[in-house]
Design a protein around this motif. Structure first.
Motif, short mmCIF file in Angstrom:
data_model
loop_
_atom_site.label_atom_id
_atom_site.label_comp_id
_atom_site.label_asym_id
_atom_site.label_seq_id
_atom_site.Cartn_x
_atom_site.Cartn_y
_atom_site.Cartn_z
N GLU A 24 -7.89 11.44 -4.51
CA GLU A 24 -8.30 10.04 -4.68
C GLU A 24 -8.77 9.74 -6.11
O GLU A 24 -8.97 8.58 -6.46
N THR A 84 -3.58 7.65 -9.50
CA THR A 84 -4.22 7.01 -8.35
C THR A 84 -5.23 5.98 -8.82
O THR A 84 -5.23 4.83 -8.34
N LEU A 85 -6.09 6.35 -9.75
CA LEU A 85 -7.12 5.43 -10.23
C LEU A 85 -6.50 4.23 -10.95
O LEU A 85 -6.99 3.10 -10.80
N LYS A 140 -5.01 1.90 -8.26
CA LYS A 140 -6.07 1.24 -7.49
C LYS A 140 -6.79 0.17 -8.31
O LYS A 140 -7.18 -0.87 -7.77
N ALA A 141 -6.96 0.41 -9.60
CA ALA A 141 -7.70 -0.52 -10.45
C ALA A 141 -6.84 -1.67 -10.97
O ALA A 141 -7.36 -2.72 -11.33
N MET A 171 0.84 -1.19 0.00
CA MET A 171 0.00 0.00 0.00
C MET A 171 0.87 1.24 0.00
O MET A 171 2.06 1.18 0.33
#
Length: 129
Positions: free
Chosen positions: A110, A115-116, A119-120, A86
């Motif tokens: 966020e 970031t996206l 995260k994806a 993380m």
């Protein structure tokens, strides 16, 4: 979209990286057998996330004409309680932003493109020439 190349010879782990007309050097720290002549691969991941976060927040604050003089993005790659990797990201603002504006900027952080993507997850399609 972005394009890049990476080249490594027999010179330990020093790698020449070319991305969008910029030449970068990647390496591993000495403790991993490198010479520490450049950031390690995960350092580049953090650099991309940090730059994207800072740039996006600057653009947003400018568009809203908010009194943000600067934003600092501190990043730490770590593991959570279950051992999953993380990133801990801390935003620090300089200027006369109120609590609501800072909260909105945290929400925008966020939603930054990098970031996206992180995260994806992402498909990596590898071929050999």
């Amino acid at each position: 979209m972005a394009r890049g190349t990476a080249h490594i010879g027999k010179d330990s782990y020093q790698t020449t990286i070319e991305v969008s007309g910029h030449t970068l050097t990647g390496d591993e720290p000495e403790r991993n057998g490198g010479r520490d002549t450049g950031p390690a691969p995960y350092d580049f991941v953090l650099a991309g996330l940090g730059a994207c976060t800072a740039i996006t927040l600057r653009m947003y604050a400018d568009r809203k004409q908010w009194p943000m003089d600067a934003v600092d993005v501190a990043l730490q790659l770590t593991r959570d309680d279950h051992g999953a990797m993380m990133v801990k990201r801390t935003l620090s603002f300089t200027g006369t932003l109120d609590t609501e504006q800072k909260s909105r900027l945290a929400e925008i952080a966020e939603k930054t493109p990098v970031t996206l993507t992180l995260k994806a997850g992402m498909v990596i399609d590898t071929t050999v020439n």
